[in-house]
Design a protein around this motif. Structure first.
Motif, PDB file in Angstrom:
ATOM      1  N   ASP A  56       9.647   6.142   5.433  1.00  0.00           N
ATOM      2  CA  ASP A  56      10.879   5.405   5.681  1.00  0.00           C
ATOM      3  C   ASP A  56      10.878   4.963   7.146  1.00  0.00           C
ATOM      4  O   ASP A  56      10.934   5.798   8.048  1.00  0.00           O
ATOM      5  CB  ASP A  56      12.080   6.312   5.396  1.00  0.00           C
ATOM      6  CG  ASP A  56      13.392   5.565   5.533  1.00  0.00           C
ATOM      7  OD1 ASP A  56      13.371   4.405   6.006  1.00  0.00           O
ATOM      8  OD2 ASP A  56      14.428   6.130   5.159  1.00  0.00           O
ATOM      9  N   LEU A  57      10.799   3.656   7.341  1.00  0.00           N
ATOM     10  CA  LEU A  57      10.687   3.152   8.710  1.00  0.00           C
ATOM     11  C   LEU A  57      11.894   3.487   9.572  1.00  0.00           C
ATOM     12  O   LEU A  57      11.781   3.578  10.787  1.00  0.00           O
ATOM     13  CB  LEU A  57      10.482   1.632   8.718  1.00  0.00           C
ATOM     14  CG  LEU A  57       9.017   1.263   8.697  1.00  0.00           C
ATOM     15  CD1 LEU A  57       8.640   0.730   7.360  1.00  0.00           C
ATOM     16  CD2 LEU A  57       8.728   0.278   9.775  1.00  0.00           C
ATOM     17  N   VAL A  88      -2.782  -3.626   0.287  1.00  0.00           N
ATOM     18  CA  VAL A  88      -3.964  -2.758   0.328  1.00  0.00           C
ATOM     19  C   VAL A  88      -3.582  -1.348  -0.106  1.00  0.00           C
ATOM     20  O   VAL A  88      -2.413  -0.950  -0.002  1.00  0.00           O
ATOM     21  CB  VAL A  88      -4.568  -2.703   1.755  1.00  0.00           C
ATOM     22  CG1 VAL A  88      -5.240  -4.006   2.110  1.00  0.00           C
ATOM     23  CG2 VAL A  88      -3.518  -2.358   2.785  1.00  0.00           C
ATOM     24  N   LYS A  89      -4.580  -0.603  -0.587  1.00  0.00           N
ATOM     25  CA  LYS A  89      -4.327   0.746  -1.074  1.00  0.00           C
ATOM     26  C   LYS A  89      -3.981   1.652   0.104  1.00  0.00           C
ATOM     27  O   LYS A  89      -4.672   1.628   1.129  1.00  0.00           O
ATOM     28  CB  LYS A  89      -5.598   1.259  -1.770  1.00  0.00           C
ATOM     29  CG  LYS A  89      -5.342   2.124  -2.952  1.00  0.00           C
ATOM     30  CD  LYS A  89      -6.599   2.445  -3.685  1.00  0.00           C
ATOM     31  CE  LYS A  89      -6.433   3.828  -4.291  1.00  0.00           C
ATOM     32  NZ  LYS A  89      -7.640   4.598  -4.305  1.00  0.00           N
ATOM     33  N   GLU A 119       3.170   5.414   1.221  1.00  0.00           N
ATOM     34  CA  GLU A 119       4.017   4.435   0.521  1.00  0.00           C
ATOM     35  C   GLU A 119       5.494   4.756   0.708  1.00  0.00           C
ATOM     36  O   GLU A 119       6.329   3.868   0.745  1.00  0.00           O
ATOM     37  CB  GLU A 119       3.699   4.429  -0.983  1.00  0.00           C
ATOM     38  CG  GLU A 119       2.303   3.929  -1.338  1.00  0.00           C
ATOM     39  CD  GLU A 119       2.204   2.416  -1.321  1.00  0.00           C
ATOM     40  OE1 GLU A 119       3.152   1.774  -0.859  1.00  0.00           O
ATOM     41  OE2 GLU A 119       1.153   1.903  -1.746  1.00  0.00           O
ATOM     42  N   ARG A 120       5.785   6.047   0.830  1.00  0.00           N
ATOM     43  CA  ARG A 120       7.196   6.453   0.889  1.00  0.00           C
ATOM     44  C   ARG A 120       7.736   6.552   2.318  1.00  0.00           C
ATOM     45  O   ARG A 120       8.890   6.900   2.513  1.00  0.00           O
ATOM     46  CB  ARG A 120       7.366   7.815   0.193  1.00  0.00           C
ATOM     47  CG  ARG A 120       7.305   7.744  -1.321  1.00  0.00           C
ATOM     48  CD  ARG A 120       7.721   9.055  -1.942  1.00  0.00           C
ATOM     49  NE  ARG A 120       6.822  10.134  -1.561  1.00  0.00           N
ATOM     50  CZ  ARG A 120       5.681  10.405  -2.169  1.00  0.00           C
ATOM     51  NH1 ARG A 120       5.289   9.684  -3.190  1.00  0.00           N
ATOM     52  NH2 ARG A 120       4.909  11.397  -1.768  1.00  0.00           N
ATOM     53  N   LEU A 164       1.971  -3.521   8.635  1.00  0.00           N
ATOM     54  CA  LEU A 164       0.974  -2.906   7.734  1.00  0.00           C
ATOM     55  C   LEU A 164       1.530  -2.727   6.324  1.00  0.00           C
ATOM     56  O   LEU A 164       0.814  -2.869   5.340  1.00  0.00           O
ATOM     57  CB  LEU A 164       0.533  -1.537   8.264  1.00  0.00           C
ATOM     58  CG  LEU A 164      -0.075  -1.463   9.661  1.00  0.00           C
ATOM     59  CD1 LEU A 164      -0.576  -0.059   9.961  1.00  0.00           C
ATOM     60  CD2 LEU A 164      -1.232  -2.434   9.798  1.00  0.00           C
ATOM     61  N   LYS A 165       2.833  -2.406   6.260  1.00  0.00           N
ATOM     62  CA  LYS A 165       3.418  -2.133   4.938  1.00  0.00           C
ATOM     63  C   LYS A 165       3.505  -3.383   4.069  1.00  0.00           C
ATOM     64  O   LYS A 165       3.707  -3.276   2.863  1.00  0.00           O
ATOM     65  CB  LYS A 165       4.819  -1.525   5.109  1.00  0.00           C
ATOM     66  CG  LYS A 165       4.824  -0.149   5.746  1.00  0.00           C
ATOM     67  CD  LYS A 165       4.813   0.969   4.758  1.00  0.00           C
ATOM     68  CE  LYS A 165       6.182   1.305   4.278  1.00  0.00           C
ATOM     69  NZ  LYS A 165       6.173   2.455   3.361  1.00  0.00           N
ATOM     70  N   THR A 166       3.394  -4.558   4.683  1.00  0.00           N
ATOM     71  CA  THR A 166       3.453  -5.777   3.856  1.00  0.00           C
ATOM     72  C   THR A 166       2.067  -6.130   3.293  1.00  0.00           C
ATOM     73  O   THR A 166       1.963  -7.022   2.460  1.00  0.00           O
ATOM     74  CB  THR A 166       3.958  -6.985   4.682  1.00  0.00           C
ATOM     75  OG1 THR A 166       3.014  -7.265   5.718  1.00  0.00           O
ATOM     76  CG2 THR A 166       5.315  -6.734   5.293  1.00  0.00           C
ATOM     77  N   TRP A 167       1.022  -5.455   3.743  1.00  0.00           N
ATOM     78  CA  TRP A 167      -0.332  -5.808   3.309  1.00  0.00           C
ATOM     79  C   TRP A 167      -0.627  -5.269   1.909  1.00  0.00           C
ATOM     80  O   TRP A 167      -0.315  -4.100   1.622  1.00  0.00           O
ATOM     81  CB  TRP A 167      -1.374  -5.248   4.285  1.00  0.00           C
ATOM     82  CG  TRP A 167      -1.338  -5.885   5.637  1.00  0.00           C
ATOM     83  CD1 TRP A 167      -0.520  -6.908   6.034  1.00  0.00           C
ATOM     84  CD2 TRP A 167      -2.126  -5.550   6.774  1.00  0.00           C
ATOM     85  NE1 TRP A 167      -0.764  -7.218   7.354  1.00  0.00           N
ATOM     86  CE2 TRP A 167      -1.750  -6.407   7.821  1.00  0.00           C
ATOM     87  CE3 TRP A 167      -3.129  -4.611   7.016  1.00  0.00           C
ATOM     88  CZ2 TRP A 167      -2.324  -6.348   9.090  1.00  0.00           C
ATOM     89  CZ3 TRP A 167      -3.709  -4.553   8.269  1.00  0.00           C
ATOM     90  CH2 TRP A 167      -3.311  -5.412   9.290  1.00  0.00           C
TER      91      TRP A 167
END
Lengths: 585, 256
Positions: free
Chosen positions: A577-578, A416-417, A574-575, A411-414
């Motif tokens: 941390d995986l 999108v907002k 956005e922040r 998802l984080k690579t998409w």
């Protein structure tokens, strides 16, 4: 194999304890552990201490534990067990007894051991968890006076209850695994396999018929006036003849919970253990028969898991459009998850008209007979289902960001907002739970006519409309709060199927729960206050109809708040941390 | 410049204190270039790729795709990016065709039907369009991940062990795909332990160890470096020499 099993179990337990102690170096686990220990101390040990202190003056066991109550309670609990056993065929569990870890599959399956030994190993492996759950249940749930009824000290009585819980949990788990196994072969091409698979289902159906038919006949011909009458009727009808015989194994399983002395407890425990042994024997025997028959269910042949909630590639007439808002994309994605992992699409076309017919028919009959007692029961049950959907549903249904944390790296690579992702993730579960809640509320509204004849139609409809309006607000607020927790504290939200265990994980859950409840109050509070002001200001002027605009005011305020909250959560998403996302043990 | 990395550092919080996975990495990859990112296990390759893909946030430094900063202008940067991880992570409840459609919707692909058909054929997924990931072999799932990455016109392609699980035909097709996309103007970064693949398809090689870049250049440039001339022209020998493993390998051979 037995020694190897014990070795695996003991080494795993030892290493798990070590890992849990080691992870206490991380603040998130340390804080959780402190909370967990504090909860255990205050909720369990302090209570035990307090009861022990007051025991000398507690007097004899109350009338509640008199023989008649125990008899009725045992039979009612047995009926509940029968219903559970029947429901397992409709809503099967994941067949945990046949789920092996990757390590077990790769290392033990090629080893020179029989399938039966593997299953026994799997059963043994789950015993530590069952023992812990049983002790927890016995220490938390046991009624304060039960130990007195057993004529034992508090801790000893609790240990006996823990054993009863352990027998119950093991039997339920093994039974549900057996059902999963048999259910997959109901349509087998081999007649013998089909016969083996259908036999337990026929037995359960016979038991349900033997117990259910006289009950339904009696309750519908002479509707009881109260809950007490209903329970007494159930007890009376199931105490003799075929219902008694059919209920015997189910009653035996729960009898240890309702005994009044050590001797009767031990006798009851032997009966319960016999049921457990028969259940284990049935599962092992049918597994062996299925294996020898070489009859694998179709989905296993395709290399897929036979776990019932594994998605199935059924055709869903809902195609994603190539353009549109990000939110609707997630609505579709999570919708597909639900529709492919459940039988909703298959069941709903039949269940919906059946429920409508049943509700309308039952209401008409109860109105004609003036049976207010059952009507109140049905109305209250409907409202409880609605409340469950609205309040507990968002906690359980995780087809949102919590369930997608496992896919976060994708998802984080998409492009999108982030706030749109959060809004989109909660859209489908909100819609689905709102529909279920509305369905239950609609049933409650229909039942309210014979249940509460003194209430005017205007009041009943206005209250119902208010509930219809408030349900999505409450559900949306709960999902937002749960997903906010996942975004702000991803480390505390478990991913995948495994749930973190241990005192620290329990403490984390308690802290999260408290935070969620507090946030919910903050989120819904302003809308509720505004709605309340509108109601009190205009109730005398307009009457109960004012509840509808008051509800709409509340809904609007909550909607604005949710839009603002999800927008603010975007930055936190956005922040994320995986490396801090909860990892399995 | 398609991909620009400046003083990128990434640390992880672990029980024993912060651990630096990538330390002050700077590199540029231009359009049409294929850069091989190699290094021993734990060198920081995957952390670098995952950070460039927008999965991990840099602890410090800047990453830009076609001039768009990955942190401050993330949507524009990610729009130009395709990341193909080594572990095929797919939604278990979406079919192959639905995965491609989902990607087309997210990235706003215009001629989806044509592109999807071509990709399915190119990656030998014909007949599997309506299959769920659970029904596919690992290699097939890897192909779906690659198809999801290629269904849009990304200017920067990141491959993390792209050949894992593929059959010989799939490996050959994958090599052709990588080279073909570079020729079409894409900037490509390939992380792999298969040094012969890297030597064959990459126009440049970056060797990392302990989170730092220790070598950067074409294989010929590296082979001509004064300290590496003894290693020969093979990337494997260069790699062993640069990472200090040639001595270990030599000594263990002599022991045998």
């Amino acid at each position: 194999m037995l020694s190897a099993s014990l070795y695996i179990i003991l080494c795993s337990a030892k290493n798990r304890v070590r890992a849990r102690l080691r992870r206490l170096r991380e603040p998130r686990y340390l804080v959780g552990a402190i909370a967990g220990v504090a909860y255990l101390y205050f909720a369990v040990f302090m209570r035990i201490g307090a009861r022990r202190a007051t025991r000398p003056g507690a007097g004899p066991p109350p009338e509640l534990f008199a023989g008649s109550f125990q008899g009725i309670a045992t039979i009612v609990a047995g009926v509940v067990m029968l219903v559970l056993a029947a429901l397992t065929w409709v809503f099967p569990s994941n067949g945990a007894m046949f789920e092996f870890s990757a390590a077990e599959t790769n290392l033990l399956f090629p080893a020179p051991v029989t399938r039966r030994q593997l299953l026994i190993h799997r059963l043994m492996r789950s015993q530590l968890g069952f023992l812990f759950a049983s002790c927890a249940a016995a220490f938390v749930i046991t009624a304060p006076r039960l130990s007195g009824a057993l004529g034992l000290g508090s801790v000893a009585a609790r240990l006996l209850r823990a054993i009863a819980f352990w027998v119950l949990f093991v039997t339920l788990r093994v039974y549900s695994s057996g059902v999963t196994l048999a259910r997959a072969r109901l349509t087998s091409s081999d007649p013998r396999m089909r016969r083996i698979a259908w036999t337990p289902l026929v037995a359960i159906a016979a038991a349900v018929t033997a117990v259910g038919v006289p009950l339904v006949r009696s309750l519908s011909s002479q509707p009881p006036r109260s809950l007490r009458q209903t329970v007494a009727r159930i007890s009376e009808l199931t105490a003799t003849g075929a219902p008694r015989i059919m209920l015997a194994p189910f009653v035996s399983l729960v009898r240890p919970f309702f005994t009044d002395g050590l001797g009767s407890y031990l006798i009851a425990l032997v009966g319960a253990l016999a049921v457990t042994a028969v259940t284990i024997g049935w599962v092992l025997w049918s597994d062996e028969a299925f294996q020898n028959g070489g009859d694998e269910p179709a989905q296993s042949r395709e290399g897929r898991s036979s776990v019932p909630n594994a998605p199935r590639a059924r055709v869903i007439p809902w195609r994603l459009r190539l353009t549109g808002r990000v939110e609707t994309l997630f609505l579709w994605k999570n919708g597909m998850q639900t529709l492919r992992t459940t039988d909703l699409m298959t069941v709903l076309p039949y269940a919906f008209p059946a429920v409508v017919l049943a509700v309308v028919g039952a209401t008409a009959r109860m109105s004609a007979l003036g049976a207010r007692g059952p009507a109140v029961g049905f109305a209250v049950a409907s409202l409880l289902v609605a409340a469950f959907c609205a309040l507990i549903g968002p906690q359980m249904m995780r087809s949102d960001l919590r369930g997608d944390l496992i896919h976060l790296d994708l998802l984080k690579t998409w492009p999108v907002k982030a706030s749109a992702v959060i809004r989109g993730q909660i859209l489908w579960p909100i819609a689905l739970l709102t529909l279920f809640t509305w369905g239950a509320l609609a049933c409650g509204t229909v039942f309210s006519a014979p249940a509460f004849p003194r209430w005017t139609l205007a009041w009943r409809l206005s209250l119902s409309a208010l509930a219809f309006v408030l349900a999505p607000a409450l559900i949306a607020a709960k999902f937002t709060v749960h997903n906010a927790a996942a975004v702000l504290f991803p480390a505390w939200v478990p991913t995948g199927r495994q749930r973190p265990r241990g005192l620290d994980a329990m403490g984390q859950r308690l802290i999260l729960f408290a935070g969620v409840m507090l946030s919910l109050i903050v989120l819904v509070g302003p809308g509720a206050i505004a709605g309340g002001i509108v109601t009190f200001a205009f109730l005398r002027l307009i009457g109960p109809v004012i509840l509808v605009p008051a509800g709409l005011v509340c809904l609007a305020i909550v909607a604005v708040e949710l839009a603002l909250v999800t927008e603010m959560l975007g930055g936190a998403y956005e922040r994320i941390d995986l490396s801090q996302v909860e990892r399995s043990e | 410049m398609s991909l620009s990395i400046r003083h990128f550092t990434r640390t992880y919080a672990v029980a024993g204190g912060p651990f630096t996975a990538v330390d002050d990495l700077s590199m540029d990859v231009g359009a049409g270039e294929i850069v091989g990112l190699i290094g021993p296990n734990g060198a920081g390759k995957t952390t670098t790729l995952r950070s460039v893909a927008g999965i991990l946030r840099p602890t410090s430094g800047h990453i830009a795709i076609d001039g768009h900063d990955l942190v401050s202008d993330s949507i524009a940067a990610k729009q130009r990016l395709a990341f193909m991880p080594d572990e095929p992570h797919l939604f278990e409840y979406l079919t192959v065709e639905e995965h491609l459609r989902l990607m087309a919707r997210i990235y706003g692909v215009d001629d989806f039907e044509r592109r999807a058909r071509a990709l399915i054929e190119e990656l030998e997924l014909t007949g599997k369009e309506r299959s769920l990931p659970g029904e596919l072999s690992r290699g097939m799932r890897q192909k779906v991940v690659i198809a999801c990455g290629l269904v849009r016109n990304a200017s920067t392609l990141l491959f993390d062990e792209p050949l894992t699980g593929l059959d010989p035909v799939g490996i050959r097709r994958m090599r052709e795909t990588i080279v073909g996309r570079a020729k079409a103007g894409a900037c490509i970064v390939v992380s792999s332990h298969l040094l012969h693949l890297v030597q064959e398809v990459c126009t440049r090689v970056i060797i990392m160890d302990h989170g730092r870049k220790i070598a950067d250049g074409t294989v010929a440039e590296l082979a001509s470096r004064a300290d590496l001339t003894a290693a020969g022209s093979s990337l494997e020998q260069i790699f062993m020499r640069v990472t200090g493993h040639d001595v270990e390998v030599g000594s263990s051979k002599s022991e045998v």
